[in-house]
Enzyme design. Structure first.
Site, PDB file in Angstrom:
ATOM      1  CG  ASP A 245      18.691  70.781  31.877  1.00 56.16           C
ATOM      2  OD1 ASP A 245      17.876  69.826  32.009  1.00 56.16           O
ATOM      3  OD2 ASP A 245      19.869  70.710  31.014  1.00 56.16           O
TER       4      ASP A 245
ATOM      5  CE  LYS B  90      25.538  67.188  33.459  1.00 57.84           C
ATOM      6  NZ  LYS B  90      24.571  66.872  32.290  1.00 57.84           N
ATOM      7  CG  ASN B  91      23.846  69.810  29.458  1.00 63.63           C
ATOM      8  OD1 ASN B  91      24.368  68.793  30.026  1.00 63.63           O
ATOM      9  ND2 ASN B  91      22.765  70.292  29.509  1.00 63.63           N
TER      10      ASN B  91
ATOM     11  CB  CYS C 206      19.216  62.704  35.334  1.00 62.64           C
ATOM     12  SG  CYS C 206      20.293  63.641  36.201  1.00 62.64           S
TER      13      CYS C 206
ATOM     14  CB  ILE D   7      18.973  57.053  21.849  1.00 57.96           C
ATOM     15  CG1 ILE D   7      19.113  55.510  22.100  1.00 57.96           C
ATOM     16  CG2 ILE D   7      19.621  57.733  23.128  1.00 57.96           C
ATOM     17  CD1 ILE D   7      20.414  55.024  21.950  1.00 57.96           C
TER      18      ILE D   7
ATOM     19  NE  ARG E  36      25.678  62.856  36.195  1.00 63.29           N
ATOM     20  CZ  ARG E  36      24.509  63.011  35.445  1.00 63.29           C
ATOM     21  NH1 ARG E  36      23.264  62.721  35.775  1.00 63.29           N
ATOM     22  NH2 ARG E  36      24.791  63.243  34.094  1.00 63.29           N
TER      23      ARG E  36
ATOM     24  NE  ARG F  86      19.604  61.094  27.670  1.00 61.04           N
ATOM     25  CZ  ARG F  86      19.161  60.239  27.078  1.00 61.04           C
ATOM     26  NH1 ARG F  86      19.156  58.868  27.605  1.00 61.04           N
ATOM     27  NH2 ARG F  86      18.408  60.071  25.965  1.00 61.04           N
TER      28      ARG F  86
ATOM     29  NE  ARG G  54      17.108  61.890  29.571  1.00 57.30           N
ATOM     30  CZ  ARG G  54      18.222  62.818  30.045  1.00 57.30           C
ATOM     31  NH1 ARG G  54      18.402  62.282  31.224  1.00 57.30           N
ATOM     32  NH2 ARG G  54      18.677  63.815  29.428  1.00 57.30           N
TER      33      ARG G  54
END
Ligand code: UD1
Length: 431
Positions: free
Chosen positions: A306, A22-23, A116, A123, A398, A92, A121
């Site tokens: 994670d 996924k990432n 999430c 940036i 997701r 995200r 978080r």
């Protein structure tokens, strides 16, 4: 609104195959628009983040075809149209469009990312990188506006104050077509970063050192089409390994790369989990006598944040006292209140999660507060006696490809159910 219903305490056995990461895919899809020709991505997971990104790419003008894990992206019609809100902030990873659009067109208007809720978080490191490359960046009402000062971005030497996966990838995306040599120091080293660099290099980019803490990028003027097979999802693999250790009587996890999970597997071994490790599969053997351990998360190659939530129910099944500390996201604790509802002896003391085990988990009605908290509740529901009902399951869908089907094949009694209690097939697309 869907829910997942699990009749727990069943022993699972057989084989499960891990999907594409996924990432990785959430970065590879925005990266693909940097090419001037068709990009084909293979091994793509059927998760809702992928469908959300397909939607965004289509709005931007890309032509997309997705079938049986093969995603064809034709970016020739893509325009840097403003993407202020709505679809863009549903996930995200939409922040990768900042780097990709800036790298391709020298301008981007992108809504601030969603995703999430793991506490703050920021940036700021992404922005610091874009500015170092010569972009002017400002935000207004949750929308980021990015523009190059000159006709092109200009290479720079960038030191990352904190190791950040997202900022490292985003700066790579912006820098591949910048003029000159960009150096990213204190870069994140995750396998997904190597995967993105491999795709970019196969498109004709010159990215060196991905996977180390210094990445060097020589800007090129054009990028061409290519075909790329995505790496396996190490977090999905880690989740199935935890399930196999908790309720397995012989489960083999396929398409898993040991090198991507060394710190996690060493922790499972410390607990007494018996495994046979092969080149691309791991068999977990049954063992009821697991030992409690302490876990602290770190940037790769340390223990992944994670996997902190998915491993928690396994720790609760072991014997002894232990603690979990998440040094990446201190507030990644959405699973704790729900596990307590299931009877877990688990408490928060400042930034430490303290466990006194074994806990006898019992089925309950629980709510997934984020993707990996949801995965944690699935592991807990499979262990628990009785029926567990998990709400807010959209978070789980997701990031976990066909999770109901995969667990059912292992012998789990698990179903995706709608509000009228009608059992559904796993949803694809449209979210
Ligand atoms: C990525 C992963 C996510 C994982 C996380 C940490 C994706 C899509 N998501 O998220 O699953 O949990 O890495 O491994 O790949 N930070 C700043 N300023 C910034 C950026 C980050 O302070 O500009 C901080 C964050 O708050 C966090 C730490 O740096 O404490 C690491 O975050 P980062 O690696 O950037 O996480 P993401 O890329 O968002």
């Amino acid at each position: 609104m869907n829910k997942i219903v699990i009749h727990g305490a069943r022993l699972l056995s057989g084989n499960v195959t891990v999907s594409g990461a996924k990432n990785s895919i959430v970065a590879l899809m925005p990266a693909s628009i940097l090419a001037d020709e068709v990009v084909i991505l293979e091994g793509v997971p059927e998760i809702s983040d992928v469908y959300a990104l397909i939607n965004i790419l289509q709005i931007m003008g890309a032509k997309i075809h997705f079938t049986k894990g093969v995603l064809t992206i034709d970016p020739r019609g893509v325009k840097s149209i403003p993407m202020p809100s709505g679809k863009i902030n549903s996930l995200r990873a939409s922040y990768y469009f900042m780097g990709a659009l800036l790298g391709k067109f020298g301008k981007a208007t992108v809504g601030l990312p969603g995703g999430c809720n793991l506490g703050p978080r920021p940036i700021d490191l992404h922005i610091k990188g874009f500015e170092a490359l010569g972009a002017v960046v400002f935000s207004d009402k949750d929308v980021m506006y990015l523009r190059t000062k000159k006709t092109k971005l200009v290479a720079s030497h960038i030191f990352m104050d904190i190791v950040s996966v997202g900022a490292t990838i985003n700066i790579m995306l912006a820098a591949v077509k910048a003029k000159g040599r960009t150096i990213i120091e204190n870069a994140a080293r995750e396998p997904e970063i190597i995967d993105v660099a491999t795709l970019l290099n196969n498109m004709g980019a010159k990215v060196y050192g991905a996977g180390t803490n210094e990445i060097r990028i020589d800007g090129v003027s054009k990028l061409h089409g290519t075909k790329h097979f995505i790496i396996p999802d190490r977090i999905e693999a880690g989740t199935y390994l935890a399930i196999a250790a908790a309720v397995g009587r012989g489960v083999t996890v396929h398409n898993v790369l040991y090198e991507h999970l060394e710190s996690y597997i060493s922790k499972l071994e410390e607990m007494g989990v018996q495994m046979t490790i092969r080149e691309d599969s791991i068999t977990v053997h049954p063992n009821c006598d697991l030992k409690m351990i302490n876990v602290k998360t770190y940037p790769y190659p340390g223990f992944a944040t994670d996997l902190q939530q998915p491993i928690t129910p396994l720790l609760l099944k072991s014997y002894g006292q232990g603690e979990l500390i998440d040094t990446i996201y201190e507030r990644r604790i959405g699973h704790i209140s729900e596990l307590k509802r299931m009877g877990a002896n688990i408490n928060i003391d400042g930034y430490r999660i303290i466990m006194d085990s074994p806990s006898e988990l019992k089925g309950a009605e629980v709510v997934a507060s984020d993707l990996r908290a949801g995965a944690s509740l699935i592991v807990a529901g499979l262990i628990a006696k009785g029926v567990t009902t998990i709400y807010n399951v959209e978070f789980i869908l997701r990031g976990y490809d066909r999770i109901i089907e995969k667990l059912t094949n292992l012998g789990a009694d698990i179903a995706l159910v709608d509000t009228n209690n009608k059992v559904k097939l796993e949803e694809r697309g449209g979210r």
